[in-house]
Design an enzyme around this catalytic site. Structure first.
Site, PDB file in Angstrom:
ATOM      1  N   PHE A 100      -3.039   5.587 -10.817  1.00  0.00           N
ATOM      2  CA  PHE A 100      -2.274   6.330  -9.816  1.00  0.00           C
ATOM      3  C   PHE A 100      -3.196   7.173  -8.937  1.00  0.00           C
ATOM      4  O   PHE A 100      -4.410   7.203  -9.121  1.00  0.00           O
ATOM      5  CB  PHE A 100      -1.227   7.212 -10.506  1.00  0.00           C
ATOM      6  CG  PHE A 100       0.067   6.478 -10.839  1.00  0.00           C
ATOM      7  CD1 PHE A 100       0.120   5.095 -10.900  1.00  0.00           C
ATOM      8  CD2 PHE A 100       1.239   7.190 -11.083  1.00  0.00           C
ATOM      9  CE1 PHE A 100       1.304   4.427 -11.195  1.00  0.00           C
ATOM     10  CE2 PHE A 100       2.438   6.534 -11.377  1.00  0.00           C
ATOM     11  CZ  PHE A 100       2.467   5.158 -11.439  1.00  0.00           C
ATOM     12  N   SER A 101      -2.587   7.925  -8.038  1.00  0.00           N
ATOM     13  CA  SER A 101      -3.334   8.622  -6.984  1.00  0.00           C
ATOM     14  C   SER A 101      -4.359   9.613  -7.525  1.00  0.00           C
ATOM     15  O   SER A 101      -4.238  10.113  -8.639  1.00  0.00           O
ATOM     16  CB  SER A 101      -2.359   9.362  -6.070  1.00  0.00           C
ATOM     17  OG  SER A 101      -1.713   8.404  -5.257  1.00  0.00           O
ATOM     18  N   MET A 119       0.847  -1.187   0.000  1.00  0.00           N
ATOM     19  CA  MET A 119       0.000   0.000   0.000  1.00  0.00           C
ATOM     20  C   MET A 119       0.887   1.243   0.000  1.00  0.00           C
ATOM     21  O   MET A 119       1.861   1.290   0.734  1.00  0.00           O
ATOM     22  CB  MET A 119      -0.830  -0.006   1.286  1.00  0.00           C
ATOM     23  CG  MET A 119      -1.740   1.180   1.468  1.00  0.00           C
ATOM     24  SD  MET A 119      -2.687   1.006   3.010  1.00  0.00           S
ATOM     25  CE  MET A 119      -1.579   1.848   4.119  1.00  0.00           C
ATOM     26  N   ASP A 158       0.152   5.731  -1.179  1.00  0.00           N
ATOM     27  CA  ASP A 158      -0.669   6.931  -0.887  1.00  0.00           C
ATOM     28  C   ASP A 158      -2.142   6.700  -0.523  1.00  0.00           C
ATOM     29  O   ASP A 158      -2.818   5.895  -1.169  1.00  0.00           O
ATOM     30  CB  ASP A 158      -0.757   7.837  -2.111  1.00  0.00           C
ATOM     31  CG  ASP A 158       0.566   8.101  -2.773  1.00  0.00           C
ATOM     32  OD1 ASP A 158       1.576   7.642  -2.282  1.00  0.00           O
ATOM     33  OD2 ASP A 158       0.552   8.783  -3.811  1.00  0.00           O
ATOM     34  N   GLU A 163       4.114  16.174  -5.914  1.00  0.00           N
ATOM     35  CA  GLU A 163       3.123  15.107  -5.978  1.00  0.00           C
ATOM     36  C   GLU A 163       1.974  15.409  -5.013  1.00  0.00           C
ATOM     37  O   GLU A 163       2.117  16.155  -4.054  1.00  0.00           O
ATOM     38  CB  GLU A 163       3.779  13.768  -5.605  1.00  0.00           C
ATOM     39  CG  GLU A 163       4.923  13.385  -6.551  1.00  0.00           C
ATOM     40  CD  GLU A 163       5.462  11.985  -6.298  1.00  0.00           C
ATOM     41  OE1 GLU A 163       5.551  11.212  -7.255  1.00  0.00           O
ATOM     42  OE2 GLU A 163       5.795  11.664  -5.138  1.00  0.00           O
TER      43      GLU A 163
HETATM   44  C1  FRU Z   1       3.366   9.445  -4.486  1.00  0.00           C
HETATM   45  C2  FRU Z   1       3.190   8.776  -5.829  1.00  0.00           C
HETATM   46  C3  FRU Z   1       2.176   9.553  -6.663  1.00  0.00           C
HETATM   47  C4  FRU Z   1       1.689   8.518  -7.616  1.00  0.00           C
HETATM   48  C5  FRU Z   1       1.694   7.270  -6.767  1.00  0.00           C
HETATM   49  C6  FRU Z   1       2.012   6.015  -7.514  1.00  0.00           C
HETATM   50  O1  FRU Z   1       3.782   8.610  -3.481  1.00  0.00           O
HETATM   51  O2  FRU Z   1       4.437   8.697  -6.485  1.00  0.00           O
HETATM   52  O3  FRU Z   1       2.685  10.706  -7.266  1.00  0.00           O
HETATM   53  O4  FRU Z   1       0.416   8.795  -8.114  1.00  0.00           O
HETATM   54  O5  FRU Z   1       2.651   7.477  -5.738  1.00  0.00           O
HETATM   55  O6  FRU Z   1       1.788   4.889  -6.744  1.00  0.00           O
END
Ligand code: FRU
Length: 485
Positions: free
Chosen positions: A93-94, A32, A34, A214
């Site tokens: 992604f996030s 796990m 973000d 990010e």
């Molecule tokens: C931050 C990150 C985000 C990205 C995600 C990928 O920890 O690098 O920028 O969306 O993790 O898992």
């Protein structure tokens, strides 16, 4: 890879709850990172997370999902997203979530691989939409292509959209990297969540921090606006922005007409080792609550044989006092307090343990007073082999966190320092411990130090030490299983 496969794998491989922390979110199995889509929908708090069920390492990103009535007892929901479409084949992604027209809307980054003009493979990141009922989500496809960014802005680093609504207009802030490699947050707006218009650079692109910012989050709090983001590869400045990927915030003034944010100075959100990618949500009662990934990209420690990897912090209520954000554990934690042990005015002249003050799942506040000492130490998760030490250096006004003896086998960062000030003649430290983590809230949330420790649970002593004379007040509660409420 799809969500059905992921759910089936989880059903067969789910790690026993007894091997997990009691009140911190962890993956059912696997990796796990973000927090994503932290939001309220259908009377529950929803938390999604970057998730790879099939290994304890990062892999093609899914969205795991948990829900809660109180942010401490969480239930697993079916996996919400898997990288199973052409526009997100390299990962979901996030991103974030909100309620719109009675539906639960997710906005996330779909990652694809593509050859650039020289034939080199690279990631391409676009923003995508999914809509659901709180349990199942249907992908609606791409809503913002990186092609809509100005010339020179990175197409590879364009991710982690945060959506919100203001007076009938939807806004979306995403992390990006400008022409000269400086991190920035770009802003879009929309009337229907599907068609978006580029509005400009909300903040950054000005050399404040190099490399991608990010996971931005942007919200009003106590009469100001707050921008939270996680810039990559910082250089430490004094006790802040320690090297590596780090979570920072800016307070400032938002000009909504012109979509500009006049930001103040950056500040660290946390002074420990394990804190990144924080995201917030507003609760129906008006509270703004933050949750972060309780791990670091650079030192992610995994004990041999452990089949889950990564935890979230405790959800924290945010307030602004002066020019700083204060963070405190959500007040719902008080419902899970078990037996209270209380001491007043205990003199510490050497080292001392107090009967009833020990454990690995607890909520303990220590107030330190006195003028006749140089250093005061609190050792927690302690036995003959292990200890994690917090040292208050009174003269220098510093609090040191040291996890050298917290069971590490790799040569990773073990010490951090933060500046602290006594308030009303005392330093107040609140320790929240949950088997594998320690979150220390200084002076009612003025600063926080977050640290994971994977030591045997038998290391549960707490030892106070002083090189002169100090007096302490201690209130300690064990935290009882959140499953029982
Ligand atoms: C931050 C990150 C985000 C990205 C995600 C990928 O920890 O690098 O920028 O969306 O993790 O898992």
């Amino acid at each position: 890879m799809n969500t059905v496969q992921a759910d089936e794998y989880i059903r067969q491989n789910r790690v026993d709850d007894r091997e997990k922390p009691v009140f911190h979110v962890t993956p059912p199995v696997g990796w796990m990172n973000d927090p994503n889509g932290f939001s309220v929908y259908g009377g529950k708090v929803h938390l999604f997370f970057q998730f790879y069920p099939y290994d304890t390492k990062w892999g093609p990103m899914h969205w795991g999902h948990v829900t809660s009535g109180d942010m401490l007892h969480w239930e697993y929901e079916p996996v919400a997203l898997a990288p199973d479409r052409e526009f997100d084949e390299a990962g979901c992604f996030s991103g974030s979530a909100m309620e719109a027209d009675g539906r639960h809307v997710i906005v996330y980054t779909g990652v694809r691989r593509e050859a650039d003009e020289n034939g080199n493979e690279r990631d391409v990141q676009n923003q995508c939409l999914a809509v659901g009922d709180g349990s199942f989500y249907e992908k609606k496809g791409l809503i913002i292509s990186g092609e809509e960014l100005p010339q020179g802005f990175s197409r590879t680093d364009f991710r982690d959209p945060k959506v919100w609504e203001e007076d009938g207009v939807y806004y979306l802030a995403a992390g990006n990297c400008g022409e000269n490699g400086d991190g920035q947050v770009v802003l879009f707006s929309s009337g229907d969540l599907k068609k978006w218009e580029y509005r400009g650079v909300l903040a950054g692109g000005d050399g404040t921090f190099h490399e991608t910012w990010e996971c931005p989050d942007f919200f009003a709090l106590d009469g100001q606006h707050v921008l939270i983001c996680s810039p990559q590869n910082l250089k430490a400045q004094k006790y802040e922005f320690h090297n590596g990927h780090n979570n920072v915030y800016f307070l400032g003034r938002y000009d909504r007409e012109n979509h500009t944010f006049e930001k103040g100075k950056p500040h660290s959100l946390d002074f420990g080792f394990d804190f990144y990618a924080a995201q917030t949500t507003a609760l129906p009662d008006g509270r703004r609550v933050l949750i972060a990934w309780m791990q670091s990209w650079h030192t992610n420690l995994l004990p041999e044989g452990q089949k889950w990897h990564g935890m979230m912090t405790v959800p924290r209520e945010l307030t602004i006092r002066g020019d700083r954000i204060f963070q405190n554990p959500v007040r719902e934690i008080e419902r899970y307090r078990g037996k209270e042990v209380c001491y007043q005015d205990v003199e510490i002249t050497d080292t001392k343990s107090l009967p009833g003050v020990s454990g690995r799942v607890l909520d303990m506040t220590v107030e330190i007073t006195g003028d006749h000492f140089g250093e005061f130490t609190i050792d927690v998760a302690n036995n003959e082999a292990y200890t994690t030490t917090y040292t208050y250096c009174k003269k220098k006004g510093l609090l040191l966190t040291d996890r050298t003896y917290s069971g590490l086998r790799t040569d990773v960062v073990c010490q951090r320092t933060m500046a602290v000030k006594e308030a009303g003649g005392k330093l107040k430290l609140r320790f929240l411990m949950d088997k594998y983590s320690i979150e220390v809230f200084v002076n009612d949330g003025e600063k926080v130090s977050t640290t994971v420790i994977y030591t045997p649970q038998e290391a549960d002593r707490i030892v106070f030490g002083c090189d002169g004379t100090a007096k302490i007040n201690v209130v300690k509660y064990e935290i009882i299983s959140t499953a029982s409420k």
